[in-house]
Each structure stands twice: as C-alpha cells, then as structure tokens.
Scaffold this motif. Structure first.
Motif, PDB file in Angstrom:
ATOM      1  N   PRO B  54       7.121  61.161  29.584  1.00  0.00           N
ATOM      2  CA  PRO B  54       7.139  60.182  28.492  1.00  0.00           C
ATOM      3  C   PRO B  54       8.577  59.815  28.113  1.00  0.00           C
ATOM      4  O   PRO B  54       8.903  58.649  27.946  1.00  0.00           O
ATOM      5  CB  PRO B  54       6.445  60.916  27.337  1.00  0.00           C
ATOM      6  CG  PRO B  54       5.612  61.977  27.987  1.00  0.00           C
ATOM      7  CD  PRO B  54       6.366  62.377  29.220  1.00  0.00           C
ATOM      8  N   THR B  55       9.434  60.828  27.989  1.00  0.00           N
ATOM      9  CA  THR B  55      10.868  60.577  27.785  1.00  0.00           C
ATOM     10  C   THR B  55      11.646  61.377  28.829  1.00  0.00           C
ATOM     11  O   THR B  55      11.352  62.530  29.095  1.00  0.00           O
ATOM     12  CB  THR B  55      11.318  60.946  26.363  1.00  0.00           C
ATOM     13  OG1 THR B  55      10.566  60.162  25.428  1.00  0.00           O
ATOM     14  CG2 THR B  55      12.789  60.646  26.158  1.00  0.00           C
ATOM     15  N   TYR B  57      15.068  62.729  29.651  1.00  0.00           N
ATOM     16  CA  TYR B  57      16.368  63.117  29.098  1.00  0.00           C
ATOM     17  C   TYR B  57      17.321  63.586  30.205  1.00  0.00           C
ATOM     18  O   TYR B  57      16.890  64.202  31.181  1.00  0.00           O
ATOM     19  CB  TYR B  57      16.196  64.278  28.110  1.00  0.00           C
ATOM     20  CG  TYR B  57      15.445  63.951  26.844  1.00  0.00           C
ATOM     21  CD1 TYR B  57      16.071  63.283  25.797  1.00  0.00           C
ATOM     22  CD2 TYR B  57      14.109  64.322  26.680  1.00  0.00           C
ATOM     23  CE1 TYR B  57      15.394  63.003  24.626  1.00  0.00           C
ATOM     24  CE2 TYR B  57      13.414  64.046  25.507  1.00  0.00           C
ATOM     25  CZ  TYR B  57      14.069  63.388  24.481  1.00  0.00           C
ATOM     26  OH  TYR B  57      13.398  63.104  23.321  1.00  0.00           O
ATOM     27  N   ALA B  59      21.355  65.430  30.498  1.00  0.00           N
ATOM     28  CA  ALA B  59      22.488  65.999  29.767  1.00  0.00           C
ATOM     29  C   ALA B  59      23.807  65.295  30.089  1.00  0.00           C
ATOM     30  O   ALA B  59      24.722  65.292  29.268  1.00  0.00           O
ATOM     31  CB  ALA B  59      22.600  67.489  30.072  1.00  0.00           C
ATOM     32  N   GLY B  60      23.902  64.721  31.289  1.00  0.00           N
ATOM     33  CA  GLY B  60      25.193  64.127  31.661  1.00  0.00           C
ATOM     34  C   GLY B  60      26.226  65.209  31.882  1.00  0.00           C
ATOM     35  O   GLY B  60      25.959  66.201  32.563  1.00  0.00           O
ATOM     36  N   ASP B  85      25.011  66.300  23.235  1.00  0.00           N
ATOM     37  CA  ASP B  85      24.385  64.998  22.995  1.00  0.00           C
ATOM     38  C   ASP B  85      23.657  64.553  24.250  1.00  0.00           C
ATOM     39  O   ASP B  85      24.275  64.219  25.262  1.00  0.00           O
ATOM     40  CB  ASP B  85      25.444  63.953  22.628  1.00  0.00           C
ATOM     41  CG  ASP B  85      26.140  64.260  21.307  1.00  0.00           C
ATOM     42  OD1 ASP B  85      25.594  65.068  20.529  1.00  0.00           O
ATOM     43  OD2 ASP B  85      27.223  63.694  21.069  1.00  0.00           O
ATOM     44  N   ILE B  86      22.328  64.496  24.167  1.00  0.00           N
ATOM     45  CA  ILE B  86      21.525  64.171  25.340  1.00  0.00           C
ATOM     46  C   ILE B  86      21.533  62.672  25.605  1.00  0.00           C
ATOM     47  O   ILE B  86      21.637  61.873  24.665  1.00  0.00           O
ATOM     48  CB  ILE B  86      20.072  64.686  25.140  1.00  0.00           C
ATOM     49  CG1 ILE B  86      19.351  64.851  26.465  1.00  0.00           C
ATOM     50  CG2 ILE B  86      19.297  63.800  24.189  1.00  0.00           C
ATOM     51  CD1 ILE B  86      19.659  66.106  27.197  1.00  0.00           C
ATOM     52  N   GLY B  87      21.416  62.303  26.886  1.00  0.00           N
ATOM     53  CA  GLY B  87      21.281  60.899  27.271  1.00  0.00           C
ATOM     54  C   GLY B  87      19.907  60.637  27.869  1.00  0.00           C
ATOM     55  O   GLY B  87      18.996  61.474  27.759  1.00  0.00           O
ATOM     56  N   TYR B  88      19.765  59.487  28.532  1.00  0.00           N
ATOM     57  CA  TYR B  88      18.457  59.068  29.040  1.00  0.00           C
ATOM     58  C   TYR B  88      18.554  58.494  30.449  1.00  0.00           C
ATOM     59  O   TYR B  88      19.566  57.903  30.815  1.00  0.00           O
ATOM     60  CB  TYR B  88      17.848  57.990  28.118  1.00  0.00           C
ATOM     61  CG  TYR B  88      17.688  58.464  26.692  1.00  0.00           C
ATOM     62  CD1 TYR B  88      16.578  59.205  26.317  1.00  0.00           C
ATOM     63  CD2 TYR B  88      18.678  58.224  25.739  1.00  0.00           C
ATOM     64  CE1 TYR B  88      16.450  59.677  25.023  1.00  0.00           C
ATOM     65  CE2 TYR B  88      18.554  58.688  24.437  1.00  0.00           C
ATOM     66  CZ  TYR B  88      17.437  59.419  24.088  1.00  0.00           C
ATOM     67  OH  TYR B  88      17.310  59.903  22.815  1.00  0.00           O
ATOM     68  N   ALA B  90      15.585  56.494  33.455  1.00  0.00           N
ATOM     69  CA  ALA B  90      14.378  55.650  33.410  1.00  0.00           C
ATOM     70  C   ALA B  90      13.403  56.003  34.536  1.00  0.00           C
ATOM     71  O   ALA B  90      13.821  56.263  35.668  1.00  0.00           O
ATOM     72  CB  ALA B  90      14.769  54.189  33.499  1.00  0.00           C
ATOM     73  N   VAL B  91      12.103  55.980  34.216  1.00  0.00           N
ATOM     74  CA  VAL B  91      11.087  56.451  35.167  1.00  0.00           C
ATOM     75  C   VAL B  91      10.931  55.542  36.381  1.00  0.00           C
ATOM     76  O   VAL B  91      10.452  56.007  37.427  1.00  0.00           O
ATOM     77  CB  VAL B  91       9.704  56.664  34.498  1.00  0.00           C
ATOM     78  CG1 VAL B  91       9.759  57.745  33.448  1.00  0.00           C
ATOM     79  CG2 VAL B  91       9.157  55.377  33.910  1.00  0.00           C
ATOM     80  N   THR B 157      26.268  49.623  30.652  1.00  0.00           N
ATOM     81  CA  THR B 157      25.234  50.668  30.611  1.00  0.00           C
ATOM     82  C   THR B 157      25.044  51.256  32.018  1.00  0.00           C
ATOM     83  O   THR B 157      25.642  50.785  32.986  1.00  0.00           O
ATOM     84  CB  THR B 157      23.876  50.101  30.148  1.00  0.00           C
ATOM     85  OG1 THR B 157      23.319  49.304  31.207  1.00  0.00           O
ATOM     86  CG2 THR B 157      24.020  49.243  28.878  1.00  0.00           C
ATOM     87  N   PHE B 158      24.173  52.257  32.114  1.00  0.00           N
ATOM     88  CA  PHE B 158      23.861  52.885  33.404  1.00  0.00           C
ATOM     89  C   PHE B 158      22.653  52.240  34.088  1.00  0.00           C
ATOM     90  O   PHE B 158      22.032  52.851  34.950  1.00  0.00           O
ATOM     91  CB  PHE B 158      23.552  54.378  33.187  1.00  0.00           C
ATOM     92  CG  PHE B 158      24.732  55.225  32.813  1.00  0.00           C
ATOM     93  CD1 PHE B 158      26.035  54.762  32.922  1.00  0.00           C
ATOM     94  CD2 PHE B 158      24.542  56.531  32.368  1.00  0.00           C
ATOM     95  CE1 PHE B 158      27.121  55.564  32.574  1.00  0.00           C
ATOM     96  CE2 PHE B 158      25.614  57.340  32.033  1.00  0.00           C
ATOM     97  CZ  PHE B 158      26.913  56.857  32.132  1.00  0.00           C
ATOM     98  N   PHE B 159      22.290  50.996  33.691  1.00  0.00           N
ATOM     99  CA  PHE B 159      21.004  50.462  34.162  1.00  0.00           C
ATOM    100  C   PHE B 159      20.902  50.408  35.680  1.00  0.00           C
ATOM    101  O   PHE B 159      19.849  50.662  36.234  1.00  0.00           O
ATOM    102  CB  PHE B 159      20.708  49.091  33.530  1.00  0.00           C
ATOM    103  CG  PHE B 159      21.241  47.907  34.276  1.00  0.00           C
ATOM    104  CD1 PHE B 159      22.591  47.593  34.252  1.00  0.00           C
ATOM    105  CD2 PHE B 159      20.391  47.084  35.000  1.00  0.00           C
ATOM    106  CE1 PHE B 159      23.081  46.488  34.935  1.00  0.00           C
ATOM    107  CE2 PHE B 159      20.870  45.980  35.699  1.00  0.00           C
ATOM    108  CZ  PHE B 159      22.215  45.685  35.664  1.00  0.00           C
ATOM    109  N   ASN B 163      20.003  54.004  37.401  1.00  0.00           N
ATOM    110  CA  ASN B 163      18.562  53.769  37.241  1.00  0.00           C
ATOM    111  C   ASN B 163      17.998  52.716  38.177  1.00  0.00           C
ATOM    112  O   ASN B 163      16.900  52.199  37.939  1.00  0.00           O
ATOM    113  CB  ASN B 163      18.262  53.408  35.788  1.00  0.00           C
ATOM    114  CG  ASN B 163      18.587  54.554  34.841  1.00  0.00           C
ATOM    115  OD1 ASN B 163      17.949  55.594  34.876  1.00  0.00           O
ATOM    116  ND2 ASN B 163      19.615  54.377  34.021  1.00  0.00           N
TER     117      ASN B 163
END
Lengths: 261, 261
Positions: B54-55, B57, B59-60, B85-88, B90-91, B157-159, B163
C-alpha cells in the motif's frame, strides 16, 4: 456522472449519484460494473476517500504565484521547474470529505492548505502522447495537500511535512464530466474566502504531466495525479475549517484539530 | 517460513515453501490464511513480486560509505542525515526475481544497482516505540533500488531516476525467520563479486526508522520499507545480470536489457 465511495452500517459501497440518491454498484467505475439495485440517500451515509490509488502522484510546484511566494517565504530565489517532473504522496495520509485533519502535537504553527485539482486515471497507459493524454482520464476530484512548512524546510523528505496521517483530504466524489476550462479554485477558512485562482492556469498542463510521466512509468486505473496549487495559505489552527471549491466539480470541507499528545 | 507470490497457467497464487514444494493458501500470510491443499514445484512456476505494498517506503541514505561515495561522485560535500526521514518509491516500478530490468532508450550510462534489505510490515501500528518496533515486522526480502544517476542529479524528483518501470526488483520471497545479526549483503555482476557489506551496519536502525515513521504515519500490513545500501555500483549495461545475495535470506537475480525505442 459523480462516483463516490461511502459507508453505512459498517459496510463500504461504491456508487453513482443521481440527485440525492446513491446507486450502489458491483465492480469498478473505470472497468466493469453493474447496479445492485441498492440505493442510499447521500445525506445518510459517511463519505469515504473516493479511490485508494495504487500510485499517488503529485505535481508539486505547478502555478507560478505559488512558486514565487513559497521561495519568498523560505528566503530563497524562486526557481520555476524546467520540466513536468512528478512527485509522490502516501496513501496512509488520505482522508475523506468531512473527516478531520489532525495536526500532530509537535507540529509548528505553519500548517497550510494547498487546494488542488486531482486527476483520476481510468486506463492503463504507457508512453502516451500529449495529444492523446487526456483520453486515459476517468474523472476529477479535489485534494488538499496539507503541509507543515517547518518540517518541509528542515527534513530530508516530505514524510511528515506532507504525509502525516490525515494530511491528504480528497473528495467528495469523482466527476467524469468536469470541464476544466473556466473553472475557479476557491478556498475559504471558517467561511471567509482566502484565495481564488484559475484552476487551469498551470505551469505544465495535465496532458504534459501525463505524457511525460507515462514515458517512464505505466499509469494504472485508480492512480491519482494531484496538479499543484496557487498562492499561499494563512496558518491553520485547531478548530479551523477549510473548504475548497472547484467550480463545476464540488466542495471538499475538513475541520482541523490540534493533537495534544 | 518463506512466503511467495507466484503464477502458473495464468493464475497467481500465494504460498509457503517447504523444500522445493510450494503450498498454496487462501488469505494473507500476515493475517488469516488456510492451506488449499494445492501444491506446485518451485522450479515449475514464475515468481511474482512477493507483496504489492500500500505504501512503498525507502530509507535512502543509510550507510556511511554510500553517502561519502555518492557525494564524491556528485562533487558535493557529504552530508550525513541527522534523522531517520523516510522517503518513497512507486509500485509501478516493481518486478520479481528473474524478471528483466529495462533501461529506457534515453537513459545515460550511469545505471547503478543498490542492494537493499527490505522490511515487510505485518501489523497496523501507530506511534510504536523503538523498543517495540520490531514486533510489527512480518518478514524480510531483498530489493534492488536501480537508479539512473544523471536523472537523479538533474530532475526535481526521483520519478524516472528511481521509479521508471522495472527499476525496483524485489524478491524472491518473504522470510519470516531471517536473522539480521551477522548477515552479509553481496552483489555480483555477471558472476563477479563487486561489493560486500555488513547488512546491519546501518546509520539508523530498522527500529529507529519504524518508530520515527510511525510517530506520524500509520504503518499497514504489506507496507515495505527498503533500508538503503552501502558503497557504489559500476555502470550496468544491457546484457548484464545483477545478483544480490543477503546471507541467510536468499538471492535476487535480474538481467538488464537496453531499450532502443
């Protein structure tokens, strides 16, 4: 057509709205569905987040006045993005229309709203052209990209400044007939208008964001793309109510509560 | 216990492994489940991503040598993060063990692997203490945080740097019995060892990341947290195969292919 998720008596439904009547369906609005024959009155149900997205995209800086004012507030030189680089938010933070935003106990005073148009993807697409990009959209809703500005400035990521639980109100419904042209975004705090802007006056258009993102990432039905905001927000305190209207689309209203533990 | 998602003859199954036999179940591994009595041979099925979070996460920056080498490569002064500080991620980018990473046609030469331990959350938790944090973990798997370094440096961004579709191999399974203490992370490219590091030598521990994240964000069953990597990677080219082993956990192996359109 307006599509909603809602709950009543402990069950969650998907349905479409006709007048004040919700018609519950089986299936997904952007796929196969059929009516169940079950109906509910809009005023008698609790609204839920209209979609739980597989991927939660957010445009970030996408209106020029917002970019200028944010840079000014940070004491930095404004930098207008050179490309439609999409960012991300997290589903844990989503809440529905009428639910409460909880300001964490250790948050600072700079709690801001960001009123945003939200695009809901309806088709799986990869590498779609700008010309065809809008064809993958199922409909539109409204989002409030609630932000804690001290954390946004200090932290290495947006994990708590923008993704704390309840920081992402979205709703009230997904409208498949919304017409962006001429739409106005209006925000009021406790009933007093605080900002109004042309919803369409984006730095990069929806088609540009969809096309560029899809060049690298497959978009899936149910993905959402929040399109950014204009201007800035006053500091929102516990007890305040923020209402975002996008004309022709609807209103998203949420009360803010300050946590003390 | 090792839990897998896998497919055969067009159907996707969840099951646990005993020897070389997969026992298919109904339900979710971290919730209610029961055996179906259906069995498959591990060698006869295609592995799928072990969980769709669902999310998602990440750590980077979480190993000191990696932080130093990344800063050096960018010509910047290394800054060790002051907080967890956690980052994200994408699935859309997830692929399974043995699937192919597609390097986009317009990517540069700096395609790098990042070998990471992945934590899979098994319980819904909010505001969990560091002392109790590990109790919400269901198990562990392996991730490869594939990165295009030019885009990572240039984009807002890291798009696409992190991702793009297929850039997040994860698998092969979720191991509920993995012991972090003493584990080694080893990466080989085309069968030649390129790096080895202590998996546990993190800047911020798993407990610290879970506790701090959960102070603001509810963690849900199936959420994953990628714990970062150490060192740097050589440039990976089309045709190369990257295998990540975490001792006592398993191996994640993926071939890279260069797209030309």
């Amino acid at each position: 057509m307006k599509w909603l998720r809602y709950s009543t008596r402990g069950e969650i439904f998907t349905g479409y709205l006709e007048g004040d009547l919700l018609h519950a369906v089986k299936g997904t609005p952007w796929g196969e569905w059929k009516s169940t024959g079950v109906q509910h009155e809009l005023g008698a149900v609790k609204l839920e987040v209209p979609v739980i997205p597989p991927t939660f995209y957010a445009a970030g800086l996408n209106y020029v006045k917002h970019i200028m004012e944010v840079a000014h507030a940070k004491g930095e030189t404004p930098v207008v993005p050179g490309a439609a680089d999409i960012g991300y938010r997290a589903v844990n933070a989503l809440i529905a229309d009428q639910e409460e935003v909880i300001i964490p106990a250790d948050a600072g005073e700079k709690i801001h709203y960001e009123a945003e148009l939200v695009v809901v993807i309806g088709k799986k697409v990869k590498n779609i052209s700008e010309q065809d990009a809008l064809s993958c959209i199922f409909g539109y809703t409204i989002g409030n990209d609630v932000s804690e500005r001290d954390w946004q400035k200090e932290d290495r990521t947006f994990f708590r400044s923008k993704n704390s639980d309840t920081f992402k109100p979205m709703g009230p419904w997904i409208d498949t007939d919304f017409n962006l042209h001429g739409a106005q975004t209006r925000v009021s705090v406790n009933g007093v208008l605080t900002i109004e802007f042309d919803t369409e006056a984006m730095l990069f258009s929806i088609a540009t964001f969809i096309s560029r993102t899809s060049r690298y990432a497959t978009l899936y039905p149910g993905d959402v793309m929040w399109m950014g905001t204009d201007g800035t927000s006053p500091n929102i305190k516990g007890g305040d109510t923020v209402e975002i209207e996008i004309t022709g689309l609807g209103k998203l209203k949420n009360r803010f509560i300050k946590a003390h533990v």
